[in-house]
Design an enzyme around this catalytic site. Structure first.
Site, PDB file in Angstrom:
ATOM      1  N   CYS A   1     -55.173   0.042  14.644  1.00 26.12           N
ATOM      2  CA  CYS A   1     -54.372  -1.069  15.179  1.00 26.12           C
ATOM      3  C   CYS A   1     -54.904  -1.433  16.574  1.00 26.12           C
ATOM      4  O   CYS A   1     -54.978  -0.572  17.449  1.00 26.12           O
ATOM      5  CB  CYS A   1     -52.896  -0.660  15.253  1.00 26.12           C
ATOM      6  SG  CYS A   1     -51.884  -1.947  15.968  1.00 26.12           S
TER       7      CYS A   1
ATOM      8  N   GLY B   1     -58.603 -10.296   4.734  1.00 29.63           N
ATOM      9  CA  GLY B   1     -58.849 -11.660   4.287  1.00 29.63           C
ATOM     10  C   GLY B   1     -58.931 -11.881   2.792  1.00 29.63           C
ATOM     11  O   GLY B   1     -59.454 -12.902   2.353  1.00 29.63           O
TER      12      GLY B   1
END
Ligand code: FMN
Length: 307
Positions: free
Chosen positions: A133, A246
């Site tokens: 993250c 994506g």
């Protein structure tokens, strides 16, 4: 051959999955109710939101922006209910017969161990360590961009875990080395990648738009980057990889398989019509495997390296 006979099952870190698709951590998965919603999408496994020891409120609004390039930037700040709610979340996954993967966060070895212990005691099928993250100070990439830290965290958790440990890494200059260190530390698979550091500035107020100044970009703009990371890491070590970044359709999913991923996660694209997207990716993958003259998607993993 008909695409109906195509086998989309996969084995990740020794765990059999009925097909290759799961949600990406952070897209639902923080509460039992979220798990029920994820179950309705027909995923092969569910991944929880990253849990930290204590509840985290995350950053103030705005925390997520939709970009003109079809991507998103978020800086949620690892908001989650903390380990007290984790057993109920895992229990719901098990009740629904889902392979349940707990995303474990930590800003210290002790925190990773505490959260992992609760996840294991609750019956998690796998642990996915959040070492990627990019926008939460002291967590994720702050730890995961240093291969030595990656080794230490993965080794400590792997040595206490009765189930496979997956290391989820983000984009850094060291991603190949960090991947190697994660595997050396005992990771049975790697999830690649997390969001990529990015920011947006409002041109009238002349200020960064996100309350955290910068965030992590996800969605279609990061897909080619993520495919390259998977390709590079597969080329070096041929580990079990979960490709993420994506995916919006079967083509973007198929590219990850060819680069070397055995399983896939979908994040941002689940924000609209999640069931339709999952169904259409699975249908498209079945037809693609069949058109290439194969019967099992497993036989296409890493094929781009053989060309
Ligand atoms: C709103 C949001 C929250 C996220 N929260 C987490 C998280 O808690 N833990 C984690 O490992 N990744 C988290 N991610 C990253 C996703 O799991 C995934 O790696 C990334 O979004 C790329 O996939 P995508 O392009 O399909 O969204 C989050 C992403 C988004 C957009």
């Amino acid at each position: 051959m008909s695409s109906h006979n195509v086998d989309l099952s996969t084995t990740l870190a020794g765990v059999r999955l009925k097909h290759v698709l799961m949600n990406a951590s952070g897209i639902l998965g923080a509460t039992p109710e979220h798990i029920v919603r994820l179950a309705s999408y027909g995923l092969a496994a569910v991944v929880t939101k990253t849990f930290t020891e204590k509840p985290r409120g995350g950053y103030g609004p705005p925390i997520i922006l939709k970009l003109k390039n079809c991507g998103y930037i978020n800086a949620v700040g690892l908001a989650n209910p903390g380990i007290e709610l984790l057993p109920q979340v895992v229990k719901k996954g098990k009740e629904l017969n889902l392979v349940t993967i707990v995303s474990v966060g930590g800003s210290s070895l002790e925190e990773f161990i505490k959260v992992s212990t609760v996840a294991l005691d609750s019956g998690a099928d796998m642990l996915e360590l959040n070492l990627g993250c990019p926008h939460t100070k002291g967590y994720g990439l702050d730890i995961g961009s240093d291969p030595t830290n990656v080794y230490e965290v993965v080794k400590a958790v792997s040595s206490l875990s009765s189930v496979p440990v997956i290391a989820k890494l983000g984009l850094s200059d060291n991603y190949v080395k960090s991947s190697g260190k994660a595997l050396e530390g005992g990771a049975r698979a790697l999830t690649l990648i997390n969001t990529i550091k990015a920011m947006v500035i409002d041109v009238y107020s002349a200020k960064p738009v996100l309350s955290n100044v910068f965030g992590g970009m996800s969605g279609p703009p990061i897909h080619p980057v993520a495919v390259k990371v998977v390709y590079d890491v597969y080329k070096e070590y041929e580990p079990d990889i979960v490709g993420v970044g994506g995916i919006v359709d079967w083509v973007s999913a198929a590219e990850f398989i060819l680069a070397g991923a055995k399983a896939l996660q979908i994040g941002s694209a689940l924000s609209t019509k999640p069931k339709e997207i999952i169904d259409s990716v699975l249908k498209g993958l079945r037809e693609w495997v069949s058109e290439l003259g194969y019967t099992r998607i497993a036989d296409l993993v890493g094929l781009a390296h053989k060309k």
